[in-house]
Design a protein around this motif. Sequence first.
Motif, PDB file in Angstrom:
ATOM      1  N   PRO A  17       0.839  -1.198   0.000  1.00 32.44           N
ATOM      2  CA  PRO A  17       0.000   0.000   0.000  1.00 32.44           C
ATOM      3  C   PRO A  17       0.876   1.252   0.000  1.00 32.44           C
ATOM      4  O   PRO A  17       2.088   1.168   0.155  1.00 32.44           O
ATOM      5  CB  PRO A  17      -0.760  -0.111   1.326  1.00 32.44           C
ATOM      6  CG  PRO A  17       0.181  -0.844   2.228  1.00 32.44           C
ATOM      7  CD  PRO A  17       0.946  -1.809   1.325  1.00 32.44           C
ATOM      8  N   ALA A  18       0.232   2.386  -0.164  1.00 32.96           N
ATOM      9  CA  ALA A  18       0.956   3.658  -0.132  1.00 32.96           C
ATOM     10  C   ALA A  18       1.538   3.865   1.259  1.00 32.96           C
ATOM     11  O   ALA A  18       0.910   3.539   2.261  1.00 32.96           O
ATOM     12  CB  ALA A  18       0.016   4.800  -0.493  1.00 32.96           C
ATOM     13  N   TRP A  19       2.738   4.379   1.293  1.00 34.88           N
ATOM     14  CA  TRP A  19       3.375   4.699   2.578  1.00 34.88           C
ATOM     15  C   TRP A  19       2.972   6.093   2.999  1.00 34.88           C
ATOM     16  O   TRP A  19       2.777   6.986   2.162  1.00 34.88           O
ATOM     17  CB  TRP A  19       4.883   4.681   2.433  1.00 34.88           C
ATOM     18  CG  TRP A  19       5.513   3.328   2.298  1.00 34.88           C
ATOM     19  CD1 TRP A  19       4.902   2.115   2.244  1.00 34.88           C
ATOM     20  CD2 TRP A  19       6.914   3.077   2.182  1.00 34.88           C
ATOM     21  NE1 TRP A  19       5.818   1.120   2.104  1.00 34.88           N
ATOM     22  CE2 TRP A  19       7.076   1.690   2.064  1.00 34.88           C
ATOM     23  CE3 TRP A  19       8.033   3.880   2.162  1.00 34.88           C
ATOM     24  CZ2 TRP A  19       8.314   1.081   1.936  1.00 34.88           C
ATOM     25  CZ3 TRP A  19       9.272   3.287   2.038  1.00 34.88           C
ATOM     26  CH2 TRP A  19       9.407   1.909   1.936  1.00 34.88           C
ATOM     27  N   PRO A  20       2.877   6.342   4.292  1.00 36.21           N
ATOM     28  CA  PRO A  20       2.643   7.718   4.756  1.00 36.21           C
ATOM     29  C   PRO A  20       3.880   8.561   4.465  1.00 36.21           C
ATOM     30  O   PRO A  20       4.967   8.025   4.221  1.00 36.21           O
ATOM     31  CB  PRO A  20       2.423   7.563   6.257  1.00 36.21           C
ATOM     32  CG  PRO A  20       3.094   6.271   6.610  1.00 36.21           C
ATOM     33  CD  PRO A  20       3.016   5.389   5.386  1.00 36.21           C
ATOM     34  N   GLU A  21       3.721   9.853   4.486  1.00 37.33           N
ATOM     35  CA  GLU A  21       4.861  10.740   4.275  1.00 37.33           C
ATOM     36  C   GLU A  21       5.905  10.485   5.358  1.00 37.33           C
ATOM     37  O   GLU A  21       5.555  10.188   6.496  1.00 37.33           O
ATOM     38  CB  GLU A  21       4.413  12.209   4.315  1.00 37.33           C
ATOM     39  CG  GLU A  21       3.597  12.620   3.095  1.00 37.33           C
ATOM     40  CD  GLU A  21       4.372  12.472   1.791  1.00 37.33           C
ATOM     41  OE1 GLU A  21       5.553  12.890   1.733  1.00 37.33           O
ATOM     42  OE2 GLU A  21       3.803  11.915   0.828  1.00 37.33           O
ATOM     43  N   PRO A  22       7.188  10.612   5.004  1.00 39.03           N
ATOM     44  CA  PRO A  22       8.223  10.405   6.030  1.00 39.03           C
ATOM     45  C   PRO A  22       8.188  11.515   7.071  1.00 39.03           C
ATOM     46  O   PRO A  22       7.696  12.615   6.813  1.00 39.03           O
ATOM     47  CB  PRO A  22       9.527  10.439   5.233  1.00 39.03           C
ATOM     48  CG  PRO A  22       9.201  11.166   3.978  1.00 39.03           C
ATOM     49  CD  PRO A  22       7.742  10.921   3.703  1.00 39.03           C
ATOM     50  N   ARG A  31      13.727   9.819   2.896  1.00 42.07           N
ATOM     51  CA  ARG A  31      12.885  10.699   2.059  1.00 42.07           C
ATOM     52  C   ARG A  31      12.962  10.285   0.597  1.00 42.07           C
ATOM     53  O   ARG A  31      11.955  10.237  -0.103  1.00 42.07           O
ATOM     54  CB  ARG A  31      13.303  12.163   2.231  1.00 42.07           C
ATOM     55  CG  ARG A  31      12.944  12.759   3.582  1.00 42.07           C
ATOM     56  CD  ARG A  31      13.158  14.281   3.643  1.00 42.07           C
ATOM     57  NE  ARG A  31      14.384  14.759   3.042  1.00 42.07           N
ATOM     58  CZ  ARG A  31      15.568  14.851   3.659  1.00 42.07           C
ATOM     59  NH1 ARG A  31      15.671  14.481   4.932  1.00 42.07           N
ATOM     60  NH2 ARG A  31      16.631  15.313   3.035  1.00 42.07           N
ATOM     61  N   ARG A  32      14.175   9.960   0.133  1.00 40.48           N
ATOM     62  CA  ARG A  32      14.373   9.591  -1.270  1.00 40.48           C
ATOM     63  C   ARG A  32      13.645   8.290  -1.605  1.00 40.48           C
ATOM     64  O   ARG A  32      12.997   8.190  -2.646  1.00 40.48           O
ATOM     65  CB  ARG A  32      15.873   9.478  -1.570  1.00 40.48           C
ATOM     66  CG  ARG A  32      16.172   9.257  -3.023  1.00 40.48           C
ATOM     67  CD  ARG A  32      15.865  10.494  -3.835  1.00 40.48           C
ATOM     68  NE  ARG A  32      16.153  10.239  -5.243  1.00 40.48           N
ATOM     69  CZ  ARG A  32      15.365  10.623  -6.232  1.00 40.48           C
ATOM     70  NH1 ARG A  32      14.281  11.337  -6.002  1.00 40.48           N
ATOM     71  NH2 ARG A  32      15.673  10.330  -7.462  1.00 40.48           N
ATOM     72  N   VAL A  33      13.730   7.304  -0.749  1.00 38.00           N
ATOM     73  CA  VAL A  33      13.047   6.032  -1.000  1.00 38.00           C
ATOM     74  C   VAL A  33      11.538   6.238  -1.057  1.00 38.00           C
ATOM     75  O   VAL A  33      10.860   5.662  -1.908  1.00 38.00           O
ATOM     76  CB  VAL A  33      13.448   4.975   0.049  1.00 38.00           C
ATOM     77  CG1 VAL A  33      12.546   3.762  -0.007  1.00 38.00           C
ATOM     78  CG2 VAL A  33      14.890   4.552  -0.143  1.00 38.00           C
ATOM     79  N   HIS A  34      11.012   7.066  -0.187  1.00 42.66           N
ATOM     80  CA  HIS A  34       9.579   7.369  -0.242  1.00 42.66           C
ATOM     81  C   HIS A  34       9.209   7.978  -1.598  1.00 42.66           C
ATOM     82  O   HIS A  34       8.192   7.607  -2.193  1.00 42.66           O
ATOM     83  CB  HIS A  34       9.186   8.327   0.890  1.00 42.66           C
ATOM     84  CG  HIS A  34       8.866   7.653   2.172  1.00 42.66           C
ATOM     85  ND1 HIS A  34       9.838   7.138   3.004  1.00 42.66           N
ATOM     86  CD2 HIS A  34       7.692   7.404   2.780  1.00 42.66           C
ATOM     87  CE1 HIS A  34       9.269   6.600   4.058  1.00 42.66           C
ATOM     88  NE2 HIS A  34       7.968   6.743   3.953  1.00 42.66           N
TER      89      HIS A  34
END
Length: 139
Positions: A17-22, A31-34
Motif C-alpha cells: 500500500p501507499a506509505w505515509p509521508e516520512p 525521504r528519497r526512497v519514499h
Amino acid sequence: MPANPSDQQSVEQIEGPAWPEPASDATYVIRRVHQLRRVPVGELSIEDVRIMLSQSIGTVAILPRVLDMLEENPLSAGDFYPGDLLVATLGLRREHWSDHVGLLDRARRVAQRADAMTNQLSGAQAPELRRLVGEFLSN
C-alpha cells in the motif's frame, strides 16, 4: 533496454500500500526512497534502483529493470563507482534468489560477464567487486 510490463507502474502501485509521508526529521535516504516508490519503474535511474536495492525496497518490482541495466553494462555505475549497482544486486538475500529462479539465472549471466570485466578495473572497490562476483558465482 527491453520493456517490462510493469515499467509504467510505480513500486507503490505494484506492491501497495501507499506509505505515509516520512517524518520531518527523516534522513535523505528515507525521504528519497519514499519519493522513488511513486516513480514509474521504467523512469528509475541506475542510482535510484541502487538506493532502493541497498535498502531492500521494491526489490521484486525493480529487479527486472535492474537486470536489464546490468545486461546492458554489468559495471553500471550509480553515484559511487563502476559496478555499484552490481554490488547492490549481488548483495540481495539468498532467500530472494531462491524465490525468483529466472531472475537468478539472469543475474548469474551478468556476474559471469562482470567477472571477465573486473580484471580491467582499478581503484579501491575493484578487489571487493571481484570478491563479491566470485562468491555469487560459487554459490
